[in-house]
Design a protein around this motif. Sequence first.
Motif, mmCIF file in Angstrom:
data_model
loop_
_atom_site.group_PDB
_atom_site.id
_atom_site.type_symbol
_atom_site.label_atom_id
_atom_site.label_comp_id
_atom_site.label_asym_id
_atom_site.label_seq_id
_atom_site.Cartn_x
_atom_site.Cartn_y
_atom_site.Cartn_z
ATOM 1 N N GLN A 36 0.798 -1.224 0.000
ATOM 2 C CA GLN A 36 0.000 0.000 0.000
ATOM 3 C C GLN A 36 0.834 1.278 0.000
ATOM 4 O OE1 GLN A 36 -3.448 0.076 2.736
ATOM 5 N NE2 GLN A 36 -2.942 -2.042 3.242
ATOM 6 N N LYS B 194 -2.523 7.614 -0.245
ATOM 7 C CA LYS B 194 -3.602 6.719 -0.664
ATOM 8 C C LYS B 194 -3.954 5.701 0.414
ATOM 9 C CE LYS B 194 -3.761 8.409 -4.882
ATOM 10 N NZ LYS B 194 -4.920 9.179 -5.365
ATOM 11 N N PHE B 195 -3.440 5.894 1.600
ATOM 12 C CA PHE B 195 -3.684 4.946 2.684
ATOM 13 C C PHE B 195 -3.705 5.709 4.002
ATOM 14 C CE2 PHE B 195 0.827 5.258 1.852
ATOM 15 C CZ PHE B 195 1.350 5.504 3.107
ATOM 16 N N ASP B 196 -4.145 5.025 5.046
ATOM 17 C CA ASP B 196 -4.179 5.609 6.385
ATOM 18 C C ASP B 196 -2.943 5.143 7.149
ATOM 19 O OD1 ASP B 196 -4.595 6.378 8.978
ATOM 20 O OD2 ASP B 196 -6.661 5.673 9.099
ATOM 21 N N LEU C 180 -2.139 1.567 9.644
ATOM 22 C CA LEU C 180 -1.078 0.639 9.246
ATOM 23 C C LEU C 180 -0.017 0.536 10.335
ATOM 24 C CD1 LEU C 180 -0.520 1.445 5.450
ATOM 25 C CD2 LEU C 180 -2.078 -0.195 6.515
#
Length: 709
Positions: free
Chosen positions: A371, A406-408, A412
């Motif tokens: 990711q 594009k991710f948290d 993560l």
Amino acid sequence: YGGEGIIPVVGRDGSNFITSSGRKISPDVFVEHIGDILDGRYSLTGSSDIAFFEQLIICDDKVGRYAYKGLPDIRVVVHNLIPVMAMLRLPTVNSDGKANLHLGAIAAGIDIAKGVTTHVVDNKKIVEGPKGLRGLEIPYWDEILLICSKVQIITNLGYLAVDIALDKTNGPVLLEVNARAGLGVQIANLAPLRKRLERIRGVKVTTPEKGVRIAQDMFGNKIEKDIQNVSGKAVVGQKETVDVIGKKGPMKVIASINPVVEGTVIDKSLAQSLALISDDASDEGDKIKLKFTMADIRLQTIAGLEDLSSKDFKLVIGKRDLGNFLVDPSRTYKSKGKIPEFKGVSPDNMGESSKINYADIDNILSDIDRQIKILHHLRPVNLEQERITFLKEKKYNPQFVYPDLKFDPFRLREKLKRIECDGLALGQIFNSKRREILKKLSLVEHIGTDAFSDKSYDLFGLPDDELLDAARAFLDAKPHSFPYEDLSIDHEEAAKRFDKIFNDYGLDEWSTKIKESMVSDCMAGKKGTLFVRKGSMFSEVRLKMLIAHEIETHILTAENGENQPYKVFNRGLAGYLETQEGLAVRNQMLVTDHDVEKNYWSALSVLAVSVAYEKSFYEVFEMVRDLGFSETRAFQVALKVKRGLEDTKLRGVFTKDFIYFKGFNAIKKFESEGGNIKDLYIGKFNLRDLDLVKSVPNLAPPKLLPKWL
């Protein structure tokens, strides 16, 4: 004020309500209490108020175990979108289960950078507090800070305190927002609030994410980390737990760090159990080759043998092997649990020695790593516009804008922190990969900030003087001119050639895709795709080198890694890029029958990284031009080392590209010492981990190798 009107109800006893402190309240008393709220008894101004009911929060066990019955909360003081100070508030018997300090609750200051509790305060006095409270790592810490910063935008309050609770199921939950933060947070942090507020006066913050980054950079207790960043050396104490690598596998060992003695010494019995010497070896004073890891740094040395059976340590690390470390005598040794009994690593004892589910860890790490996409997030969205502007005005320094994440990263990071590994070969591999992914997360979070260069250094390092000298010597041997390259092959023809090579190697799942805009002309992706930049032109020699670099190195190694029992061998172990790119540079040099400019790009990147740390985009560009390279190459080099910065006029660097030449030199040394290049095609890993990789059971030999190898 301050929580007196709150009644936490945890159950019922007939018609009565049971509070968190165990007190029973009748319906009549409850109704009377609601009336008091409506009449304004608990209002700051004494005016009419509103009574409302909220869902009961079940506290996260990690924090809840330190509280007396009630709900602990985390108070974060925020100004100018920057979290300035924070504390954990814990209900006590004296506070009747409420987390308010003036009612008798205790508090623990929190290091803004790390999310770890520091000092404990009770009734305005610093105390020891419950065992384990100091040094407690707060779950979801980065997410908590971001929530608090976002709350300030929503409320439009310039200065406020946000109270967050940690729900066992839902994680961070907003409790309330306070216009008056209180001053108890200063005592818990042993720091004046006013000074912190003065430090951020006038700081321009455009987003909550940047506010959090600034807070962690400015207010974290990061002295040790700063020392490591400045000196490039890890800080260790006088006693540390290290991983000693034996022929049967790794073993955790307590080591004495002693810069007074010259060399390293290992206990003879330990050396025998690790199969480093034979069982009948008897002469103390013999020397053996020893490999071990301390503070994430892998070392190889010559160690003496002694009887250390009477000591509580089995290894003495001497002055000769402490060049990469700073020894802090005040640092307290903290055992990481019982040092496991060594059983070696083999298919027969993997299940017995480890209860870790490696398959689950492998899936989690691979999913998170997939990711992050560092290079995607480092590609400026306005690259083409800034390229045109720069080429028109050569002294212009590009102003880059980067895509949103594009991710948290917070979710993560929490997943990564929950992963636990043992000391066996796979445990070491996955633990190192976990640490690397955490560094990747930190890097992409700090794109466009002053801390970006430090984060890049944490992940990739910087070239040392020896590598810089080697790069200069390599470039000094560069001819003044190269044979003419006929760039007559366009991107479509190149794609056809690449697809034919895929077919020759039986790589049916791989194909070539034309991409509108890329930093490089050609790059292997992770999902069976080789990308070629639209508009790029190639010569025959250039195509041959790209085939060796991208297909016969990266793709063949990835495919061999895919055949292994763990995904990490396909995606890459920690630090794999150095060896992968070094191998690719070596391979592309082998397939050319004459010298070409591309052979010098890796050495050029070493100098560019060194210069970019202090110089602007334009100055890097000029340095490359002065060395005799084209404008196109100079722009590409400057772009690669200055990406990650918004204003490329400023000092700062993305350090990744120097590892190509570093890896190339390491592989040359490996070959000169009799190493087998085929071993490096098992999967994607760093050369330094070859012995560790070979100790992993059930790995398959490389199925695909370059036809010329």
